[in-house]
Write a protein that holds these residues in place. Sequence first.
Motif, PDB file in Angstrom:
ATOM      1  N   SER A  47     -10.822  -5.813   5.578  1.00 58.11           N
ATOM      2  CA  SER A  47      -9.559  -6.538   5.436  1.00 58.11           C
ATOM      3  C   SER A  47      -8.361  -5.608   5.567  1.00 58.11           C
ATOM      4  CB  SER A  47      -9.515  -7.262   4.094  1.00 58.11           C
ATOM      5  OG  SER A  47      -9.601  -6.332   3.038  1.00 58.11           O
ATOM      6  N   SER A  48      -7.221  -6.214   5.750  1.00 54.39           N
ATOM      7  CA  SER A  48      -5.973  -5.481   5.933  1.00 54.39           C
ATOM      8  C   SER A  48      -5.242  -5.323   4.606  1.00 54.39           C
ATOM      9  CB  SER A  48      -5.070  -6.246   6.910  1.00 54.39           C
ATOM     10  OG  SER A  48      -3.803  -5.646   6.967  1.00 54.39           O
ATOM     11  N   TRP A  49      -4.681  -4.156   4.414  1.00 55.60           N
ATOM     12  CA  TRP A  49      -3.829  -3.877   3.258  1.00 55.60           C
ATOM     13  C   TRP A  49      -2.377  -3.718   3.712  1.00 55.60           C
ATOM     14  CZ3 TRP A  49      -5.542  -3.891  -1.721  1.00 55.60           C
ATOM     15  CH2 TRP A  49      -6.928  -3.922  -1.896  1.00 55.60           C
ATOM     16  N   LYS A  50      -2.086  -4.148   4.930  1.00 55.48           N
ATOM     17  CA  LYS A  50      -0.777  -3.943   5.554  1.00 55.48           C
ATOM     18  C   LYS A  50       0.356  -4.592   4.755  1.00 55.48           C
ATOM     19  CE  LYS A  50       1.221  -4.153  10.153  1.00 55.48           C
ATOM     20  NZ  LYS A  50       0.986  -4.585  11.524  1.00 55.48           N
ATOM     21  N   ASP A  51       0.140  -5.810   4.286  1.00 57.16           N
ATOM     22  CA  ASP A  51       1.182  -6.543   3.556  1.00 57.16           C
ATOM     23  C   ASP A  51       0.889  -6.439   2.053  1.00 57.16           C
ATOM     24  OD1 ASP A  51       2.959  -8.301   2.398  1.00 57.16           O
ATOM     25  OD2 ASP A  51       2.580  -9.926   3.823  1.00 57.16           O
ATOM     26  N   SER A  52       1.588  -5.538   1.396  1.00 55.73           N
ATOM     27  CA  SER A  52       1.334  -5.307  -0.039  1.00 55.73           C
ATOM     28  C   SER A  52       1.813  -6.458  -0.922  1.00 55.73           C
ATOM     29  CB  SER A  52       1.987  -3.994  -0.475  1.00 55.73           C
ATOM     30  OG  SER A  52       3.389  -4.061  -0.278  1.00 55.73           O
ATOM     31  N   ASP A  53       2.554  -7.392  -0.362  1.00 54.03           N
ATOM     32  CA  ASP A  53       3.006  -8.541  -1.143  1.00 54.03           C
ATOM     33  C   ASP A  53       1.953  -9.641  -1.239  1.00 54.03           C
ATOM     34  OD1 ASP A  53       5.470  -7.390  -1.655  1.00 54.03           O
ATOM     35  OD2 ASP A  53       6.398  -8.271   0.141  1.00 54.03           O
ATOM     36  N   LEU A  54       0.927  -9.575  -0.392  1.00 56.04           N
ATOM     37  CA  LEU A  54      -0.120 -10.605  -0.421  1.00 56.04           C
ATOM     38  C   LEU A  54      -1.021 -10.430  -1.640  1.00 56.04           C
ATOM     39  CD1 LEU A  54      -1.468 -10.875   3.245  1.00 56.04           C
ATOM     40  CD2 LEU A  54      -0.121 -12.545   1.980  1.00 56.04           C
ATOM     41  N   ARG A  55      -1.417 -11.558  -2.215  1.00 57.64           N
ATOM     42  CA  ARG A  55      -2.439 -11.505  -3.259  1.00 57.64           C
ATOM     43  C   ARG A  55      -3.751 -11.076  -2.608  1.00 57.64           C
ATOM     44  NH1 ARG A  55      -3.789 -16.694  -5.960  1.00 57.64           N
ATOM     45  NH2 ARG A  55      -4.302 -17.165  -3.825  1.00 57.64           N
ATOM     46  N   ASP A  56      -4.630 -10.459  -3.378  1.00 53.25           N
ATOM     47  CA  ASP A  56      -5.926 -10.017  -2.848  1.00 53.25           C
ATOM     48  C   ASP A  56      -6.652 -11.166  -2.151  1.00 53.25           C
ATOM     49  OD1 ASP A  56      -8.167  -7.955  -2.773  1.00 53.25           O
ATOM     50  OD2 ASP A  56      -9.131  -9.662  -3.765  1.00 53.25           O
ATOM     51  N   HIS A  57      -6.635 -12.331  -2.733  1.00 55.32           N
ATOM     52  CA  HIS A  57      -7.322 -13.513  -2.205  1.00 55.32           C
ATOM     53  C   HIS A  57      -6.826 -13.889  -0.809  1.00 55.32           C
ATOM     54  CE1 HIS A  57      -8.467 -17.790  -1.928  1.00 55.32           C
ATOM     55  NE2 HIS A  57      -9.483 -17.433  -2.686  1.00 55.32           N
ATOM     56  N   ASP A  58      -5.585 -13.535  -0.494  1.00 60.86           N
ATOM     57  CA  ASP A  58      -4.952 -13.965   0.749  1.00 60.86           C
ATOM     58  C   ASP A  58      -4.961 -12.916   1.855  1.00 60.86           C
ATOM     59  OD1 ASP A  58      -4.340 -16.366  -0.534  1.00 60.86           O
ATOM     60  OD2 ASP A  58      -2.426 -15.587  -1.266  1.00 60.86           O
ATOM     61  N   ARG A  59      -5.571 -11.760   1.619  1.00 58.40           N
ATOM     62  CA  ARG A  59      -5.566 -10.708   2.632  1.00 58.40           C
ATOM     63  C   ARG A  59      -6.431 -11.094   3.839  1.00 58.40           C
ATOM     64  NH1 ARG A  59      -7.874  -6.150   1.470  1.00 58.40           N
ATOM     65  NH2 ARG A  59      -8.821  -6.758  -0.489  1.00 58.40           N
ATOM     66  N   PRO A  60      -5.904 -10.956   5.065  1.00 56.19           N
ATOM     67  CA  PRO A  60      -6.683 -11.247   6.279  1.00 56.19           C
ATOM     68  C   PRO A  60      -7.515 -10.040   6.685  1.00 56.19           C
ATOM     69  CG  PRO A  60      -4.474 -10.597   6.900  1.00 56.19           C
ATOM     70  CD  PRO A  60      -4.518 -10.591   5.372  1.00 56.19           C
ATOM     71  N   LEU A  61      -8.273 -10.188   7.754  1.00 55.23           N
ATOM     72  CA  LEU A  61      -9.000  -9.055   8.331  1.00 55.23           C
ATOM     73  C   LEU A  61      -8.042  -8.167   9.108  1.00 55.23           C
ATOM     74  CD1 LEU A  61     -12.221 -10.766   9.763  1.00 55.23           C
ATOM     75  CD2 LEU A  61     -11.880  -9.697   7.518  1.00 55.23           C
ATOM     76  N   ASN A  62      -8.403  -6.903   9.219  1.00 53.89           N
ATOM     77  CA  ASN A  62      -7.681  -6.035  10.134  1.00 53.89           C
ATOM     78  C   ASN A  62      -8.423  -6.039  11.474  1.00 53.89           C
ATOM     79  OD1 ASN A  62      -9.833  -4.187   9.945  1.00 53.89           O
ATOM     80  ND2 ASN A  62      -8.732  -2.822   8.554  1.00 53.89           N
ATOM     81  N   GLU A  63      -7.917  -5.300  12.449  1.00 51.49           N
ATOM     82  CA  GLU A  63      -8.534  -5.333  13.787  1.00 51.49           C
ATOM     83  C   GLU A  63      -9.976  -4.832  13.754  1.00 51.49           C
ATOM     84  OE1 GLU A  63      -9.252  -6.463  17.378  1.00 51.49           O
ATOM     85  OE2 GLU A  63      -7.396  -6.952  16.322  1.00 51.49           O
ATOM     86  N   ARG A  64     -10.229  -3.783  13.016  1.00 52.84           N
ATOM     87  CA  ARG A  64     -11.602  -3.269  12.888  1.00 52.84           C
ATOM     88  C   ARG A  64     -12.521  -4.338  12.298  1.00 52.84           C
ATOM     89  NH1 ARG A  64     -12.748   1.369   8.682  1.00 52.84           N
ATOM     90  NH2 ARG A  64     -14.684   0.459   8.013  1.00 52.84           N
ATOM     91  N   GLY A  65     -12.025  -5.067  11.318  1.00 55.73           N
ATOM     92  CA  GLY A  65     -12.806  -6.134  10.707  1.00 55.73           C
ATOM     93  C   GLY A  65     -13.115  -7.262  11.681  1.00 55.73           C
ATOM     94  N   ARG A  66     -12.137  -7.610  12.506  1.00 51.17           N
ATOM     95  CA  ARG A  66     -12.358  -8.669  13.506  1.00 51.17           C
ATOM     96  C   ARG A  66     -13.440  -8.245  14.509  1.00 51.17           C
ATOM     97  NH1 ARG A  66      -6.761  -8.408  13.356  1.00 51.17           N
ATOM     98  NH2 ARG A  66      -5.931  -9.967  11.933  1.00 51.17           N
TER      99      ARG A  66
END
Length: 164
Positions: free
Chosen positions: A13-32
């Motif tokens: 998952s992506s940690w790019k947006d630090s304002d997102l709750r953990d539950h709402d974090r999307p995948l990053n490119e490597r994850g996709r």
Amino acid sequence: MPRELILFRHAKSSWKDSDLRDHDRPLNERGRRAAARMGRLAAESDLQPDLILSSDSARTRETVAIWSTAAGWDGSVRYEPELYHASPDVLLGMARRAGPDVGRLMLVAHNPGIEELASAIFGRPIDVPTGTMIITTMPGRSWSDATVPDFTSAEIRRPRELDD
């Protein structure tokens, strides 16, 4: 009828947006890429489940969507809030709810629960990085009676070990 349980830890998952709750974090490119790689593996190895039970987090939903497309799989998925950071007991409890017509079940969830359940099944510590699928079998039992000792370790498939 033998049963198969596939434990699938969501992709990276992506940690790019630090304002997102953990539950709402999307995948990053490597994850996709890893989710697609694991989907292709499932198609090539005939590892398509009868049912997927998945955490309802954004990263597990995205993992399932990408995996399903790459696997050419269009079966039934149930997103279960209780699988979000579920313990091994909750994971196994969800498997026990699978109906008698489910021969192969995939649980898509998070660590540490996935890793702890896999380690209990294998009888030793198992490293389960993101995107890993663990395939186990349970000969001749129903899901409703499943206990950890009923499962036989079969194989661990990690995206980093596969060709693109």
